[in-house]
Scaffold this motif. Structure first.
Motif, PDB file in Angstrom:
ATOM      1  N   LEU A 220       0.666  -1.195   0.041  1.00 49.34           N
ATOM      2  CA  LEU A 220       0.080   0.000   0.110  1.00 49.34           C
ATOM      3  C   LEU A 220       0.855   1.178   0.037  1.00 49.34           C
ATOM      4  N   GLU A 224      -1.819   3.606  -3.673  1.00 49.69           N
ATOM      5  CA  GLU A 224      -3.088   2.862  -3.797  1.00 49.69           C
ATOM      6  C   GLU A 224      -3.468   2.316  -5.255  1.00 49.69           C
ATOM      7  N   GLN A 228      -4.108  -1.648  -5.789  1.00 46.94           N
ATOM      8  CA  GLN A 228      -5.308  -2.108  -6.449  1.00 46.94           C
ATOM      9  C   GLN A 228      -5.059  -2.965  -7.591  1.00 46.94           C
ATOM     10  N   THR A 234      -8.078  -2.873  -0.699  1.00 41.68           N
ATOM     11  CA  THR A 234      -7.175  -1.545  -0.029  1.00 41.68           C
ATOM     12  C   THR A 234      -8.201  -0.938   0.931  1.00 41.68           C
ATOM     13  N   LYS A 238      -7.149  -0.892   4.939  1.00 39.58           N
ATOM     14  CA  LYS A 238      -7.222   0.207   5.652  1.00 39.58           C
ATOM     15  C   LYS A 238      -8.108   0.081   6.958  1.00 39.58           C
TER      16      LYS A 238
END
Length: 333
Positions: A220, A224, A228, A234, A238
């Motif tokens: 990450l 992002e 992905q 993601t 998070k």
């Protein structure tokens, strides 16, 4: 880097873990034996295997050991929470205390006491979660969306606001102030086995989440879009990291008060040794956070004997210059 270099690097990282554990053990031994009355190591051992009810044995088992174990738990919790916060926001200046998470937990505890309740981990977790959500929302406002600088500004603004509200409540209620004055500065005084048992379940879940999310947080950090593109969920990553931060920071504040700068300083120190891979950052911050708070607590007890300083003052003496240095370097870049 060639294959030999990679193997050497991995060997160095694996070797560092037992060395760090040994250093933590030395600091733990010093924490148990040093204080207003120094206790020989033999007496500490006898208090564990042949408890005789003497004053020395009672001090070790009911005061020194719980306090030292709690210092390890709180220090490691705040350090891992700081590392997760920096990975989650991709901001090297992020930390639970700088983003208002610890202040939110502290305000919730003060409000609970003011309302006639008791200090509860549940209140601290709720305050930490609300503060984290508020900072994220404030940092996301505007056309540019969430940026590292806006996150820091939002965290600082909310911290000042919540700190002012906390002060206001304490000014209105002298009884509440008398009850938690020392705790508000960050303190391990009066730690017992009940406090340790209170924090351990949240500590365990938070640390487990952090270890499981290590690889995902490393990816990450590349961005992002990249994460992905690699098929990572993601949003769930998070959410898991945010939950771990709230559990670790909230439970630590509940038992020891808002101890500043541990979550900022420790992850930066660890990265000098392990790099940016969170599979290594998390276990190293566990050890380093416990070591830092043990050393700070020893200094807090010995510096002005027979008086004792809150451990939060000692961490601030180390952390504030480090924060100024990091902020200056970040602005330059």
């Amino acid at each position: 880097m060639n294959r030999t270099g990679l193997l050497g690097s991995a060997r160095r990282l694996w070797l560092g873990l037992p060395v760090g554990a040994a250093l933590l053990g030395v600091c733990f031994w010093l924490s148990v034996t040093l204080g207003s009355a120094d206790v020989p190591l033999e007496t500490v051992w006898r208090s564990l295997v042949a408890f005789d009810g003497s004053t020395e044995h009672l001090i070790i088992r009911t005061v020194r050991l719980p306090r030292s174990l709690l210092a390890i738990a709180v220090g490691s919790a705040l350090a891992v929470a700081g590392a997760l916060t920096q990975g989650l926001t991709r901001n090297p200046l992020a930390a639970p205390d700088l983003l208002g998470v610890e202040v939110g937990a502290a305000l919730a505890m003060v409000l609970a006491l003011y309302g006639g309740g008791t200090r509860s981990v549940g209140f601290a977790l709720a305050g930490a979660a609300i503060a984290a959500a508020a900072v994220y929302w404030l940092g996301s406002l505007g056309r540019s969306g969430l940026t590292p600088m806006k996150l820091i500004i939002a965290g600082a603004a909310l911290s000042y606001l919540l700190g002012s509200l906390t002060t206001g409540v304490l000014l209105v209620s002298q009884q509440t102030l008398d009850e938690i004055r020392f705790w508000l500065a960050g303190s391990l005084a009066g730690a017992d086995l009940a406090a340790l048992k209170l924090v351990l379940p949240y500590w365990g879940v938070g640390v487990l989440l952090a270890l499981l999310l290590g690889r995902s947080l490393t990816l990450l950090a590349l961005g992002e879009d990249v994460a992905q593109g690699l098929g990572l969920p993601t949003a769930w990553i998070k959410a898991g990291a945010a939950l771990a931060v709230v559990l670790l920071a909230g439970s630590a504040v509940a038992v020891a008060g808002p101890i500043a700068f541990v979550g900022l300083v420790v992850p930066h120190g660890v990265r000098f040794w392990v790099g940016v891979d969170y599979r290594w950052i998390v276990p190293y911050t566990l050890l380093a956070g416990g070591i830092l708070l043990l050393v700070a607590d020893i200094a807090a007890r010995l510096l002005l004997q027979p008086q004792e300083l809150p451990v939060g003052i000692m961490t601030a003496l180390v952390g504030a210059p480090c924060f100024l240095y990091l902020a200056r370097s970040h602005v330059k870049r």
